[in-house]
Design a protein around this motif. Structure first.
Motif, PDB file in Angstrom:
ATOM      1  N   LYS A  76       0.820  -1.210   0.000  1.00 57.28           N
ATOM      2  CA  LYS A  76       0.000   0.000   0.000  1.00 57.28           C
ATOM      3  C   LYS A  76       0.853   1.258   0.000  1.00 57.28           C
ATOM      4  N   SER A  77       2.112   1.147   0.437  1.00 56.46           N
ATOM      5  CA  SER A  77       2.960   2.325   0.532  1.00 56.46           C
ATOM      6  C   SER A  77       3.774   2.563  -0.740  1.00 56.46           C
ATOM      7  N   ILE A  78       3.509   1.780  -1.786  1.00 59.00           N
ATOM      8  CA  ILE A  78       4.209   1.967  -3.063  1.00 59.00           C
ATOM      9  C   ILE A  78       3.218   2.430  -4.127  1.00 59.00           C
ATOM     10  N   ILE A  79       3.545   3.541  -4.774  1.00 61.41           N
ATOM     11  CA  ILE A  79       2.751   4.059  -5.885  1.00 61.41           C
ATOM     12  C   ILE A  79       3.428   3.573  -7.163  1.00 61.41           C
ATOM     13  N   ASP A  80       2.730   2.736  -7.916  1.00 64.27           N
ATOM     14  CA  ASP A  80       3.267   2.091  -9.113  1.00 64.27           C
ATOM     15  C   ASP A  80       2.985   2.966 -10.326  1.00 64.27           C
ATOM     16  N   LYS A  81       4.035   3.557 -10.895  1.00 67.90           N
ATOM     17  CA  LYS A  81       3.864   4.446 -12.036  1.00 67.90           C
ATOM     18  C   LYS A  81       4.719   3.992 -13.215  1.00 67.90           C
TER      19      LYS A  81
ATOM     20  N   ILE B  39       5.818   6.728   1.913  1.00 67.53           N
ATOM     21  CA  ILE B  39       5.068   6.488   0.675  1.00 67.53           C
ATOM     22  C   ILE B  39       6.084   6.617  -0.468  1.00 67.53           C
ATOM     23  N   ILE B  40       6.340   5.500  -1.125  1.00 68.32           N
ATOM     24  CA  ILE B  40       7.377   5.423  -2.148  1.00 68.32           C
ATOM     25  C   ILE B  40       6.743   5.368  -3.533  1.00 68.32           C
ATOM     26  N   VAL B  41       7.308   6.133  -4.449  1.00 71.53           N
ATOM     27  CA  VAL B  41       6.889   6.016  -5.848  1.00 71.53           C
ATOM     28  C   VAL B  41       7.913   5.126  -6.552  1.00 71.53           C
ATOM     29  N   LYS B  42       7.374   4.131  -7.269  1.00 78.79           N
ATOM     30  CA  LYS B  42       8.188   3.230  -8.087  1.00 78.79           C
ATOM     31  C   LYS B  42       7.893   3.582  -9.534  1.00 78.79           C
ATOM     32  N   MET B  43       8.907   4.133 -10.213  1.00 78.62           N
ATOM     33  CA  MET B  43       8.733   4.603 -11.580  1.00 78.62           C
ATOM     34  C   MET B  43       9.455   3.654 -12.533  1.00 78.62           C
ATOM     35  N   THR B  44       8.665   2.962 -13.357  1.00 80.61           N
ATOM     36  CA  THR B  44       9.226   2.092 -14.384  1.00 80.61           C
ATOM     37  C   THR B  44       9.243   2.892 -15.682  1.00 80.61           C
ATOM     38  N   CYS B  45      10.436   3.093 -16.237  1.00 78.41           N
ATOM     39  CA  CYS B  45      10.620   4.009 -17.355  1.00 78.41           C
ATOM     40  C   CYS B  45      10.893   3.281 -18.671  1.00 78.41           C
ATOM     41  N   TYR B  46      10.308   3.841 -19.721  1.00 76.14           N
ATOM     42  CA  TYR B  46      10.466   3.308 -21.072  1.00 76.14           C
ATOM     43  C   TYR B  46      10.717   4.452 -22.043  1.00 76.14           C
ATOM     44  N   SER B  47      11.410   4.133 -23.125  1.00 69.73           N
ATOM     45  CA  SER B  47      11.408   4.997 -24.300  1.00 69.73           C
ATOM     46  C   SER B  47      10.411   4.352 -25.261  1.00 69.73           C
ATOM     47  N   ALA B  48       9.904   5.122 -26.205  1.00 70.88           N
ATOM     48  CA  ALA B  48       8.964   4.567 -27.184  1.00 70.88           C
ATOM     49  C   ALA B  48       8.807   5.538 -28.337  1.00 70.88           C
ATOM     50  N   ASP B  49       8.439   4.989 -29.477  1.00 71.00           N
ATOM     51  CA  ASP B  49       8.100   5.820 -30.625  1.00 71.00           C
ATOM     52  C   ASP B  49       6.647   6.254 -30.481  1.00 71.00           C
ATOM     53  N   PHE B  50       6.329   7.408 -31.064  1.00 69.67           N
ATOM     54  CA  PHE B  50       4.939   7.872 -31.017  1.00 69.67           C
ATOM     55  C   PHE B  50       4.588   8.602 -32.302  1.00 69.67           C
ATOM     56  N   ASN B  51       3.290   8.670 -32.553  1.00 72.75           N
ATOM     57  CA  ASN B  51       2.753   9.411 -33.691  1.00 72.75           C
ATOM     58  C   ASN B  51       1.945  10.578 -33.173  1.00 72.75           C
ATOM     59  N   GLY B  52       2.047  11.709 -33.870  1.00 70.36           N
ATOM     60  CA  GLY B  52       1.291  12.891 -33.477  1.00 70.36           C
ATOM     61  C   GLY B  52       2.225  13.998 -33.010  1.00 70.36           C
ATOM     62  N   THR B  53       1.615  15.106 -32.613  1.00 69.09           N
ATOM     63  CA  THR B  53       2.347  16.274 -32.144  1.00 69.09           C
ATOM     64  C   THR B  53       2.136  16.418 -30.647  1.00 69.09           C
ATOM     65  N   LEU B  54       3.227  16.542 -29.915  1.00 67.88           N
ATOM     66  CA  LEU B  54       3.136  16.704 -28.460  1.00 67.88           C
ATOM     67  C   LEU B  54       2.352  17.967 -28.125  1.00 67.88           C
ATOM     68  N   LYS B  55       1.320  17.801 -27.287  1.00 66.05           N
ATOM     69  CA  LYS B  55       0.460  18.921 -26.900  1.00 66.05           C
ATOM     70  C   LYS B  55      -0.091  18.655 -25.503  1.00 66.05           C
ATOM     71  N   GLU B  56      -0.063  19.688 -24.660  1.00 67.29           N
ATOM     72  CA  GLU B  56      -0.601  19.552 -23.316  1.00 67.29           C
ATOM     73  C   GLU B  56      -2.063  19.114 -23.379  1.00 67.29           C
ATOM     74  N   ASN B  57      -2.443  18.202 -22.477  1.00 70.85           N
ATOM     75  CA  ASN B  57      -3.813  17.690 -22.446  1.00 70.85           C
ATOM     76  C   ASN B  57      -4.196  17.393 -21.001  1.00 70.85           C
ATOM     77  N   ASN B  58      -5.475  17.391 -20.710  1.00 73.47           N
ATOM     78  CA  ASN B  58      -6.012  17.085 -19.383  1.00 73.47           C
ATOM     79  C   ASN B  58      -5.327  17.922 -18.308  1.00 73.47           C
ATOM     80  N   GLU B  59      -4.662  17.260 -17.334  1.00 77.81           N
ATOM     81  CA  GLU B  59      -4.090  17.996 -16.206  1.00 77.81           C
ATOM     82  C   GLU B  59      -2.746  18.644 -16.512  1.00 77.81           C
TER      83      GLU B  59
END
Length: 137
Positions: free
Chosen positions: A6-11, A84-104
């Motif tokens: 419960k004390s790990i935030i999986d991101k 409260i620990i955050v565990k960040m699993t990081c990836y690189s990836a290809d994407f399509n589209g133009t980066l644009k701020e969205n939602n929050e």
């Protein structure tokens, strides 16, 4: 579920590096920058989380099966009580589209190593990792 779970935030996070800089985002109402991505929903794979979160935050589509594991990093979660620990699993990836701020997401910004004090605790660890690999200036 054990109390330790419960004390790990999986991101899951996306790392995009260009010209010695890394893409970062700032959410509305926050003061620190964070790598784009977010929390896994129940039953989601890393790739499913990455695709959903990046679509929601940056308005682009991750190319299926293009993600490459970079590393998993842990640190105290910013703004949360001690332990409260955050565990960040990081990836690189290809994407399509133009980066644009969205939602929050209020701002998308390219950061270099000199910006380390503007990012979250776990992101600082990742900045150090990328700097040691020679990918971040």
């Amino acid at each position: 579920m054990k109390s330790s779970e419960k004390s790990i935030i999986d991101k899951i996070a996306l790392i995009i590096i260009k010209d010695g800089q890394v893409l970062s985002t700032k959410s509305k109402g926050k003061s620190k920058y964070y790598f784009p991505g977010g929390k896994r929903e129940i039953g989601e794979s890393d790739e499913q989380t990455l695709i959903r979160e990046i679509r929601e935050e940056l308005s682009v589509e991750i190319v299926p099966n293009s993600h490459n594991y970079i590393g998993t990093f842990k640190a105290q979660s910013d703004g949360m009580k001690d332990g409260i620990i955050v565990k960040m699993t990081c990836y690189s990836a290809d994407f399509n589209g133009t980066l644009k701020e969205n939602n929050e997401i209020e701002e998308i910004k390219w950061l270099n190593y000199a910006d380390i004090n503007t990012v979250s605790a776990v992101d600082k660890i990742i900045f150090d990792f990328l700097k040691k690999k020679g990918e971040l200036e």
